[in-house]
Write a protein that holds these residues in place. Structure first.
Motif, PDB file in Angstrom:
ATOM      1  N   SER A 178       0.824  -1.207   0.000  1.00 27.64           N
ATOM      2  CA  SER A 178       0.000   0.000   0.000  1.00 27.64           C
ATOM      3  C   SER A 178       0.860   1.260   0.000  1.00 27.64           C
ATOM      4  O   SER A 178       0.504   2.273  -0.621  1.00 27.64           O
ATOM      5  CB  SER A 178      -0.936   0.006   1.210  1.00 27.64           C
ATOM      6  OG  SER A 178      -0.197  -0.031   2.423  1.00 27.64           O
ATOM      7  N   ASP A 179       2.003   1.209   0.697  1.00 24.41           N
ATOM      8  CA  ASP A 179       2.913   2.349   0.680  1.00 24.41           C
ATOM      9  C   ASP A 179       3.424   2.605  -0.730  1.00 24.41           C
ATOM     10  O   ASP A 179       3.449   3.754  -1.198  1.00 24.41           O
ATOM     11  CB  ASP A 179       4.107   2.097   1.608  1.00 24.41           C
ATOM     12  CG  ASP A 179       3.704   1.968   3.067  1.00 24.41           C
ATOM     13  OD1 ASP A 179       2.913   2.797   3.531  1.00 24.41           O
ATOM     14  OD2 ASP A 179       4.183   1.038   3.720  1.00 24.41           O
ATOM     15  N   ALA A 180       3.845   1.554  -1.397  1.00 27.18           N
ATOM     16  CA  ALA A 180       4.360   1.700  -2.759  1.00 27.18           C
ATOM     17  C   ALA A 180       3.291   2.252  -3.691  1.00 27.18           C
ATOM     18  O   ALA A 180       3.572   3.102  -4.550  1.00 27.18           O
ATOM     19  CB  ALA A 180       4.866   0.353  -3.268  1.00 27.18           C
ATOM     20  N   GLU A 181       2.065   1.791  -3.522  1.00 26.98           N
ATOM     21  CA  GLU A 181       0.979   2.278  -4.369  1.00 26.98           C
ATOM     22  C   GLU A 181       0.722   3.762  -4.123  1.00 26.98           C
ATOM     23  O   GLU A 181       0.508   4.531  -5.069  1.00 26.98           O
ATOM     24  CB  GLU A 181      -0.284   1.463  -4.107  1.00 26.98           C
ATOM     25  CG  GLU A 181      -0.183   0.019  -4.590  1.00 26.98           C
ATOM     26  CD  GLU A 181      -1.373  -0.813  -4.157  1.00 26.98           C
ATOM     27  OE1 GLU A 181      -2.154  -0.321  -3.294  1.00 26.98           O
ATOM     28  OE2 GLU A 181      -1.526  -1.949  -4.662  1.00 26.98           O
ATOM     29  N   ASN A 182       0.731   4.166  -2.860  1.00 28.47           N
ATOM     30  CA  ASN A 182       0.498   5.581  -2.537  1.00 28.47           C
ATOM     31  C   ASN A 182       1.622   6.473  -3.039  1.00 28.47           C
ATOM     32  O   ASN A 182       1.381   7.574  -3.551  1.00 28.47           O
ATOM     33  CB  ASN A 182       0.330   5.747  -1.027  1.00 28.47           C
ATOM     34  CG  ASN A 182      -0.986   5.203  -0.521  1.00 28.47           C
ATOM     35  OD1 ASN A 182      -1.982   5.217  -1.236  1.00 28.47           O
ATOM     36  ND2 ASN A 182      -1.003   4.709   0.704  1.00 28.47           N
ATOM     37  N   LEU A 183       2.863   6.006  -2.908  1.00 24.88           N
ATOM     38  CA  LEU A 183       3.991   6.785  -3.399  1.00 24.88           C
ATOM     39  C   LEU A 183       3.952   6.895  -4.922  1.00 24.88           C
ATOM     40  O   LEU A 183       4.284   7.950  -5.486  1.00 24.88           O
ATOM     41  CB  LEU A 183       5.308   6.152  -2.944  1.00 24.88           C
ATOM     42  CG  LEU A 183       5.592   6.251  -1.441  1.00 24.88           C
ATOM     43  CD1 LEU A 183       6.797   5.408  -1.070  1.00 24.88           C
ATOM     44  CD2 LEU A 183       5.812   7.697  -1.014  1.00 24.88           C
ATOM     45  N   ALA A 184       3.542   5.830  -5.575  1.00 21.83           N
ATOM     46  CA  ALA A 184       3.413   5.875  -7.033  1.00 21.83           C
ATOM     47  C   ALA A 184       2.347   6.875  -7.456  1.00 21.83           C
ATOM     48  O   ALA A 184       2.499   7.577  -8.467  1.00 21.83           O
ATOM     49  CB  ALA A 184       3.089   4.477  -7.579  1.00 21.83           C
ATOM     50  N   GLU A 185       1.271   6.962  -6.673  1.00 24.43           N
ATOM     51  CA  GLU A 185       0.218   7.932  -6.983  1.00 24.43           C
ATOM     52  C   GLU A 185       0.727   9.352  -6.769  1.00 24.43           C
ATOM     53  O   GLU A 185       0.381  10.266  -7.540  1.00 24.43           O
ATOM     54  CB  GLU A 185      -1.003   7.667  -6.104  1.00 24.43           C
ATOM     55  CG  GLU A 185      -2.165   8.644  -6.307  1.00 24.43           C
ATOM     56  CD  GLU A 185      -2.721   8.646  -7.721  1.00 24.43           C
ATOM     57  OE1 GLU A 185      -3.359   9.658  -8.094  1.00 24.43           O
ATOM     58  OE2 GLU A 185      -2.507   7.663  -8.462  1.00 24.43           O
ATOM     59  N   ILE A 186       1.531   9.554  -5.737  1.00 22.16           N
ATOM     60  CA  ILE A 186       2.139  10.874  -5.541  1.00 22.16           C
ATOM     61  C   ILE A 186       2.994  11.231  -6.751  1.00 22.16           C
ATOM     62  O   ILE A 186       2.915  12.350  -7.278  1.00 22.16           O
ATOM     63  CB  ILE A 186       2.982  10.890  -4.249  1.00 22.16           C
ATOM     64  CG1 ILE A 186       2.082  10.819  -3.021  1.00 22.16           C
ATOM     65  CG2 ILE A 186       3.852  12.163  -4.188  1.00 22.16           C
ATOM     66  CD1 ILE A 186       2.826  10.646  -1.715  1.00 22.16           C
ATOM     67  N   ASP A 187       3.805  10.283  -7.204  1.00 25.16           N
ATOM     68  CA  ASP A 187       4.650  10.535  -8.375  1.00 25.16           C
ATOM     69  C   ASP A 187       3.807  10.899  -9.594  1.00 25.16           C
ATOM     70  O   ASP A 187       4.164  11.790 -10.367  1.00 25.16           O
ATOM     71  CB  ASP A 187       5.497   9.305  -8.686  1.00 25.16           C
ATOM     72  CG  ASP A 187       6.524   9.004  -7.612  1.00 25.16           C
ATOM     73  OD1 ASP A 187       6.858   9.927  -6.840  1.00 25.16           O
ATOM     74  OD2 ASP A 187       6.995   7.858  -7.554  1.00 25.16           O
ATOM     75  N   ARG A 188       2.691  10.204  -9.762  1.00 28.54           N
ATOM     76  CA  ARG A 188       1.833  10.463 -10.920  1.00 28.54           C
ATOM     77  C   ARG A 188       1.255  11.867 -10.852  1.00 28.54           C
ATOM     78  O   ARG A 188       1.228  12.588 -11.864  1.00 28.54           O
ATOM     79  CB  ARG A 188       0.704   9.432 -10.976  1.00 28.54           C
ATOM     80  CG  ARG A 188      -0.150   9.526 -12.244  1.00 28.54           C
ATOM     81  CD  ARG A 188      -1.371   8.651 -12.152  1.00 28.54           C
ATOM     82  NE  ARG A 188      -2.329   9.152 -11.166  1.00 28.54           N
ATOM     83  CZ  ARG A 188      -3.155  10.164 -11.385  1.00 28.54           C
ATOM     84  NH1 ARG A 188      -3.144  10.810 -12.553  1.00 28.54           N
ATOM     85  NH2 ARG A 188      -3.994  10.554 -10.450  1.00 28.54           N
ATOM     86  N   GLN A 189       0.802  12.278  -9.655  1.00 27.99           N
ATOM     87  CA  GLN A 189       0.196  13.599  -9.531  1.00 27.99           C
ATOM     88  C   GLN A 189       1.226  14.730  -9.607  1.00 27.99           C
ATOM     89  O   GLN A 189       0.937  15.804 -10.127  1.00 27.99           O
ATOM     90  CB  GLN A 189      -0.587  13.690  -8.222  1.00 27.99           C
ATOM     91  CG  GLN A 189      -1.828  12.798  -8.178  1.00 27.99           C
ATOM     92  CD  GLN A 189      -2.743  13.151  -7.027  1.00 27.99           C
ATOM     93  OE1 GLN A 189      -2.968  14.319  -6.723  1.00 27.99           O
ATOM     94  NE2 GLN A 189      -3.295  12.133  -6.370  1.00 27.99           N
TER      95      GLN A 189
END
Length: 218
Positions: free
Chosen positions: A6-17
């Motif tokens: 879940s951490d990796a997914e959230n960090l990836a979403e931050i990168d996308r935004q």
């Protein structure tokens, strides 16, 4: 920091935004931790790094330099990562034994007491703007010479004066610039720096270990 899916997914979403940005990779990693801790993308533009902040901070952490923090929330936020990496001593301003002071808060007075005891420490301020002001005064008076200052207290006044003084004196620092901040932000900044430092030094050893090896070969 121990990462989960879940951490990796959230960090990836931050990168996308976030998309494109002008930060160096190591700076972005630290900023991304603050965004992850707060869900506030304003930190992409409101965390300032002095030129030598990350390198100086990493070397100091690897050398097991003492950390002085202003409040228990910062201490709690970093202690697990500290224990799992360099195991630096950590002292909190609110735990320092001091005499009652009318002109300063207990936190500010406690941090100044510890600063005089550990003048070359890494200082992390996440709650008390008055503690930040007091620390800068000690630096100006040459009573302390910090390895790094991380300053992210919430503040409604001028947030740039202390940072400008640190810059003029050449003190390595990472500071918020718009009045936003808090214990969670300060802890996230240091947590990111700890992980980066551990990646940089774990394989080749700390500076002290490198000197020991070099001495044994001479």
């Amino acid at each position: 920091m121990e990462w989960h899916t879940s951490d990796a997914e959230n960090l990836a979403e931050i990168d996308r935004q976030v998309g494109q940005h002008d930060l160096a990779p190591a700076e972005y990693e630290v900023v991304r931790r603050a965004i992850y801790a707060t869900a506030d993308f304003d930190y992409l533009h409101s965390i300032h790094f002095s030129d030598n902040a990350l390198a100086s901070g990493a070397a100091a952490l690897a050398a097991r330099t003492t950390l002085v923090v202003d409040c228990p929330m910062v201490q709690v936020g970093i202690i697990r990562t500290i224990q799992n990496t360099f195991a630096n001593p950590v002292y909190c301003g609110t735990d320092a034994i001091t005499r009652p002071q009318r002109s300063k808060s207990d936190t500010a007075w406690g941090l100044e007491t510890l600063a005089r005891r550990y003048p070359e420490a890494i200082y992390v301020i996440g709650q008390s703007a008055s503690a930040q002001v007091g620390l800068v005064e000690l630096i100006v008076e040459k009573e302390v010479d910090p390895a790094l200052v991380v300053a992210a207290p919430p503040c409604f006044g001028d947030t740039n004066a202390s940072r400008q003084t640190l810059a003029e004196l050449g003190v390595p620092h990472i500071c918020t610039t718009d009045g936003k901040g808090g214990s969670m932000v300060a802890a996230a900044i240091l947590d990111g720096l700890l992980d980066l430092s551990w990646q940089a030094y774990a394989r080749k050893g700390t500076p002290q270990q490198q000197r020991t090896v070099a001495a044994s070969r001479s």
